[in-house]
Design a protein around this motif. Structure first.
Motif, PDB file in Angstrom:
ATOM      1  N   PRO A 124      84.954  34.541  35.906  1.00  0.00           N
ATOM      2  CA  PRO A 124      86.218  34.710  36.624  1.00  0.00           C
ATOM      3  C   PRO A 124      86.462  36.181  36.956  1.00  0.00           C
ATOM      4  CG  PRO A 124      86.496  33.358  34.661  1.00  0.00           C
ATOM      5  CD  PRO A 124      85.145  33.976  34.574  1.00  0.00           C
ATOM      6  N   GLY A 125      87.207  36.399  38.013  1.00  0.00           N
ATOM      7  CA  GLY A 125      87.610  37.751  38.349  1.00  0.00           C
ATOM      8  C   GLY A 125      88.955  38.072  37.728  1.00  0.00           C
ATOM      9  N   LEU A 126      89.172  39.334  37.404  1.00  0.00           N
ATOM     10  CA  LEU A 126      90.462  39.811  36.915  1.00  0.00           C
ATOM     11  C   LEU A 126      91.121  40.609  38.031  1.00  0.00           C
ATOM     12  CD1 LEU A 126      89.034  39.105  34.219  1.00  0.00           C
ATOM     13  CD2 LEU A 126      90.077  41.155  33.233  1.00  0.00           C
ATOM     14  N   LEU A 127      92.326  40.219  38.410  1.00  0.00           N
ATOM     15  CA  LEU A 127      93.073  40.975  39.412  1.00  0.00           C
ATOM     16  C   LEU A 127      93.779  42.110  38.685  1.00  0.00           C
ATOM     17  CD1 LEU A 127      94.060  41.289  42.337  1.00  0.00           C
ATOM     18  CD2 LEU A 127      95.999  39.815  41.748  1.00  0.00           C
ATOM     19  N   GLN A 224      90.927  27.581  35.609  1.00  0.00           N
ATOM     20  CA  GLN A 224      91.617  27.496  34.319  1.00  0.00           C
ATOM     21  C   GLN A 224      91.723  28.894  33.698  1.00  0.00           C
ATOM     22  OE1 GLN A 224      88.669  25.392  34.656  1.00  0.00           O
ATOM     23  NE2 GLN A 224      89.968  23.842  35.616  1.00  0.00           N
ATOM     24  N   ARG A 225      92.651  29.042  32.768  1.00  0.00           N
ATOM     25  CA  ARG A 225      92.779  30.322  32.069  1.00  0.00           C
ATOM     26  C   ARG A 225      91.513  30.643  31.281  1.00  0.00           C
ATOM     27  NH1 ARG A 225      98.955  31.436  29.976  1.00  0.00           N
ATOM     28  NH2 ARG A 225     100.026  30.641  31.835  1.00  0.00           N
ATOM     29  N   MET A 226      91.249  31.929  31.126  1.00  0.00           N
ATOM     30  CA  MET A 226      90.081  32.354  30.377  1.00  0.00           C
ATOM     31  C   MET A 226      90.321  32.210  28.874  1.00  0.00           C
ATOM     32  SD  MET A 226      88.746  35.781  32.349  1.00  0.00           S
ATOM     33  CE  MET A 226      87.394  35.965  31.162  1.00  0.00           C
ATOM     34  N   GLU A 227      89.300  31.794  28.177  1.00  0.00           N
ATOM     35  CA  GLU A 227      89.380  31.663  26.720  1.00  0.00           C
ATOM     36  C   GLU A 227      89.699  33.005  26.075  1.00  0.00           C
ATOM     37  OE1 GLU A 227      86.270  30.600  23.065  1.00  0.00           O
ATOM     38  OE2 GLU A 227      85.965  29.738  25.043  1.00  0.00           O
ATOM     39  N   ALA A 236      95.963  30.142  40.663  1.00  0.00           N
ATOM     40  CA  ALA A 236      96.287  28.763  41.033  1.00  0.00           C
ATOM     41  C   ALA A 236      97.623  28.309  40.457  1.00  0.00           C
ATOM     42  CB  ALA A 236      95.169  27.829  40.571  1.00  0.00           C
ATOM     43  N   GLU A 237      97.894  28.624  39.206  1.00  0.00           N
ATOM     44  CA  GLU A 237      99.140  28.184  38.572  1.00  0.00           C
ATOM     45  C   GLU A 237     100.321  29.078  38.931  1.00  0.00           C
ATOM     46  OE1 GLU A 237      99.654  29.255  34.181  1.00  0.00           O
ATOM     47  OE2 GLU A 237      97.481  29.472  34.419  1.00  0.00           O
ATOM     48  N   SER A 238     100.041  30.166  39.655  1.00  0.00           N
ATOM     49  CA  SER A 238     101.092  31.120  40.000  1.00  0.00           C
ATOM     50  C   SER A 238     101.563  30.982  41.440  1.00  0.00           C
ATOM     51  CB  SER A 238     100.587  32.547  39.751  1.00  0.00           C
ATOM     52  OG  SER A 238     100.184  32.715  38.413  1.00  0.00           O
ATOM     53  N   GLY A 239     101.376  29.798  41.995  1.00  0.00           N
ATOM     54  CA  GLY A 239     101.887  29.544  43.335  1.00  0.00           C
ATOM     55  C   GLY A 239     100.851  29.204  44.383  1.00  0.00           C
ATOM     56  N   TYR A 240      99.546  29.158  43.986  1.00  0.00           N
ATOM     57  CA  TYR A 240      98.500  28.872  44.964  1.00  0.00           C
ATOM     58  C   TYR A 240      97.564  27.798  44.420  1.00  0.00           C
ATOM     59  CZ  TYR A 240     100.492  33.007  46.972  1.00  0.00           C
ATOM     60  OH  TYR A 240     101.393  33.906  47.491  1.00  0.00           O
ATOM     61  N   PRO A 241      98.050  26.543  44.356  1.00  0.00           N
ATOM     62  CA  PRO A 241      97.260  25.438  43.789  1.00  0.00           C
ATOM     63  C   PRO A 241      95.886  25.312  44.439  1.00  0.00           C
ATOM     64  CG  PRO A 241      99.503  24.743  44.269  1.00  0.00           C
ATOM     65  CD  PRO A 241      99.349  26.102  44.885  1.00  0.00           C
ATOM     66  N   GLY A 242      94.880  25.065  43.619  1.00  0.00           N
ATOM     67  CA  GLY A 242      93.535  24.898  44.129  1.00  0.00           C
ATOM     68  C   GLY A 242      92.762  26.189  44.299  1.00  0.00           C
ATOM     69  N   PHE A 243      93.438  27.332  44.132  1.00  0.00           N
ATOM     70  CA  PHE A 243      92.728  28.610  44.277  1.00  0.00           C
ATOM     71  C   PHE A 243      91.703  28.752  43.162  1.00  0.00           C
ATOM     72  CE2 PHE A 243      91.754  33.027  43.774  1.00  0.00           C
ATOM     73  CZ  PHE A 243      91.830  33.577  45.046  1.00  0.00           C
ATOM     74  N   GLU A 244      90.481  29.020  43.537  1.00  0.00           N
ATOM     75  CA  GLU A 244      89.418  29.273  42.564  1.00  0.00           C
ATOM     76  C   GLU A 244      88.378  30.174  43.197  1.00  0.00           C
ATOM     77  OE1 GLU A 244      86.207  26.964  39.647  1.00  0.00           O
ATOM     78  OE2 GLU A 244      87.207  25.874  41.261  1.00  0.00           O
ATOM     79  N   SER A 245      88.121  31.291  42.578  1.00  0.00           N
ATOM     80  CA  SER A 245      87.101  32.213  43.040  1.00  0.00           C
ATOM     81  C   SER A 245      86.419  32.810  41.821  1.00  0.00           C
ATOM     82  CB  SER A 245      87.715  33.320  43.907  1.00  0.00           C
ATOM     83  OG  SER A 245      86.710  34.211  44.372  1.00  0.00           O
ATOM     84  N   THR A 246      85.194  32.393  41.595  1.00  0.00           N
ATOM     85  CA  THR A 246      84.431  32.905  40.459  1.00  0.00           C
ATOM     86  C   THR A 246      83.037  33.293  40.920  1.00  0.00           C
ATOM     87  OG1 THR A 246      83.615  30.699  39.849  1.00  0.00           O
ATOM     88  CG2 THR A 246      85.665  31.446  38.804  1.00  0.00           C
ATOM     89  N   LYS A 281      76.839  34.145  23.278  1.00  0.00           N
ATOM     90  CA  LYS A 281      76.530  35.426  23.916  1.00  0.00           C
ATOM     91  C   LYS A 281      77.159  35.516  25.303  1.00  0.00           C
ATOM     92  CE  LYS A 281      72.261  36.234  21.339  1.00  0.00           C
ATOM     93  NZ  LYS A 281      70.777  36.270  21.370  1.00  0.00           N
ATOM     94  N   LEU A 282      77.188  34.409  26.021  1.00  0.00           N
ATOM     95  CA  LEU A 282      77.810  34.402  27.343  1.00  0.00           C
ATOM     96  C   LEU A 282      79.318  34.596  27.232  1.00  0.00           C
ATOM     97  CD1 LEU A 282      75.870  31.463  29.038  1.00  0.00           C
ATOM     98  CD2 LEU A 282      75.635  33.895  29.549  1.00  0.00           C
ATOM     99  N   ILE A 283      79.936  33.878  26.321  1.00  0.00           N
ATOM    100  CA  ILE A 283      81.388  33.952  26.150  1.00  0.00           C
ATOM    101  C   ILE A 283      81.825  35.369  25.771  1.00  0.00           C
ATOM    102  CG2 ILE A 283      83.315  33.185  24.689  1.00  0.00           C
ATOM    103  CD1 ILE A 283      81.907  30.431  24.609  1.00  0.00           C
ATOM    104  N   ALA A 284      81.003  36.048  24.975  1.00  0.00           N
ATOM    105  CA  ALA A 284      81.342  37.404  24.536  1.00  0.00           C
ATOM    106  C   ALA A 284      81.448  38.382  25.701  1.00  0.00           C
ATOM    107  CB  ALA A 284      80.300  37.898  23.534  1.00  0.00           C
ATOM    108  N   THR A 285      80.793  38.067  26.812  1.00  0.00           N
ATOM    109  CA  THR A 285      80.838  38.950  27.985  1.00  0.00           C
ATOM    110  C   THR A 285      81.858  38.482  29.023  1.00  0.00           C
ATOM    111  OG1 THR A 285      79.108  37.748  29.197  1.00  0.00           O
ATOM    112  CG2 THR A 285      78.388  39.470  27.672  1.00  0.00           C
ATOM    113  N   GLY A 286      82.652  37.459  28.679  1.00  0.00           N
ATOM    114  CA  GLY A 286      83.621  36.948  29.639  1.00  0.00           C
ATOM    115  C   GLY A 286      83.025  35.950  30.603  1.00  0.00           C
ATOM    116  N   THR A 287      81.850  35.446  30.268  1.00  0.00           N
ATOM    117  CA  THR A 287      81.170  34.459  31.100  1.00  0.00           C
ATOM    118  C   THR A 287      81.451  33.063  30.553  1.00  0.00           C
ATOM    119  OG1 THR A 287      79.411  36.045  31.588  1.00  0.00           O
ATOM    120  CG2 THR A 287      78.932  33.731  32.024  1.00  0.00           C
ATOM    121  N   ARG A 288      81.718  32.104  31.435  1.00  0.00           N
ATOM    122  CA  ARG A 288      82.020  30.745  31.012  1.00  0.00           C
ATOM    123  C   ARG A 288      80.775  29.875  31.112  1.00  0.00           C
ATOM    124  NH1 ARG A 288      84.804  25.889  33.742  1.00  0.00           N
ATOM    125  NH2 ARG A 288      84.238  26.971  35.657  1.00  0.00           N
TER     126      ARG A 288
END
Length: 320
Positions: A124-127, A224-227, A236-246, A281-288
């Motif tokens: 996921p990207g962080l704004l 979905q929210r990041m773990e 998506a939950e902040s006013g733009y349903p369906g938004f997904e960019s990863t 190892k993936l999760i530790a780097t912010g990777t899902r």
């Protein structure tokens, strides 16, 4: 007509039998995993981590080859021209679906020349924004961006941060100016210095600046929210349903690769991603970790091939 029917049936039976025989002995030599980017990047690191586990599962070496250039299209072309025998695989990413909209012509057909194996993971990207920016949450940011001139940075035209911000601009009706850099590191450094105001960046590089107060974090771009950031809302939950960019990473092969071999690769990569050590190892780097079926990756590729031309056209970005 009867003789033609019998001959066709025999040919089909022979080809199917040959494919099954190949699958029974596959793999009997090293597999080459082509990463279409330079060594050391996120795609390369995931390829080496997952490739090592797949090698254990299949009992053959997995050799990572870096064939960088032209936004990943050089490595993609190499795999498209390779023998469809399961021994040459491509680490496909978001660029795999964006390139047809970014380049006037490619030496392959993204939809026809490749078959999906598995969607391995996504990032996921962080704004994030410079702390001098007044808004303190995502909704305030959108309101502010609609009434103020803002610049956003990226690692360059066609990179995930660029595409992700253009998607947000399109959905929210924003008019921010793109400031492209030659790489992610200098772009992030200038954001921290306040040269421009906002950027989409990766968790692994941006989170330390968020934790130290050098950047503000407004939202994440995944569905979905990041773990790792359970209290940070999604776009998506902040006013733009369906938004997904990863930034996603998956495995594809030449489309003529026999189905039994594709099935064996699909099973191996799914098993590798779901391995506890690999996932951790993936999760530790912010990777899902995902480790999907081939069908799931195929659906994502089809959806994005239709999505990017519209977004880039609306942004006034012309194919190079």
């Amino acid at each position: 007509m009867k003789r033609i029917f019998i001959a066709t049936a025999l040919l089909t039976s022979t080809l199917f039998g040959t494919a099954m025989a190949r699958a029974d002995t596959f793999p009997d030599r090293p597999i080459h995993l082509v990463v279409p980017f330079s060594p050391g990047g996120s795609t390369d690191l995931v390829g080496r981590l997952v490739g090592a586990k797949v090698a254990q599962i299949l009992g053959q070496s997995v050799i990572v080859e870096n064939r960088a250039g032209a936004g990943g299209s050089i490595g993609s072309a190499y795999v498209a021209r390779s023998a469809p025998d399961g021994y040459t695989l491509l680490m496909a990413t978001t660029s795999h679906t964006a390139n047809p909209a970014l380049y006037k012509s490619l030496p392959y057909d993204t939809q026809k020349d490749f078959a999906p194996i598995s969607l391995l993971c996504d990032m996921p990207g962080l704004l994030v924004a410079h702390p001098s920016l007044p808004p303190n949450n995502f909704k305030e940011f959108i309101s502010y961006a609609k009434t103020h001139k803002l610049d956003y940075g990226s690692a360059g035209v066609g990179t995930f941060p660029h595409l992700s911000m253009e998607m947000l601009k399109s959905r929210a009706g924003l008019q921010m100016t793109h400031v492209p850099y030659k790489g992610a590191a200098p772009a992030l450094a200038d954001l921290v210095r306040g040269v421009y105001q906002v950027k989409v960046d990766a968790y692994i590089t941006a989170n330390s600046f968020v934790q130290s107060g050098k950047l503000k974090l407004y939202a994440v771009t995944s569905a979905q929210r990041m773990e790792q950031l359970p209290n940070v809302p999604t776009v998506a939950e902040s006013g733009y349903p369906g938004f997904e960019s990863t930034y996603w990473i998956g495995i594809v092969v030449p489309s003529a690769t026999p189905a039994p071999i594709r099935a064996k690769l699909e099973k191996a990569f799914m098993q590798a991603i779901h391995d506890k050590d690999v996932s951790a190892k993936l999760i530790a780097t912010g990777t899902r970790p995902i480790g999907s079926t081939a069908a799931v990756l195929g659906q994502r590729i089809t959806r994005e091939l239709a999505q990017w031309p519209v977004i880039l056209r609306n942004a006034g970005i012309k194919a190079q």
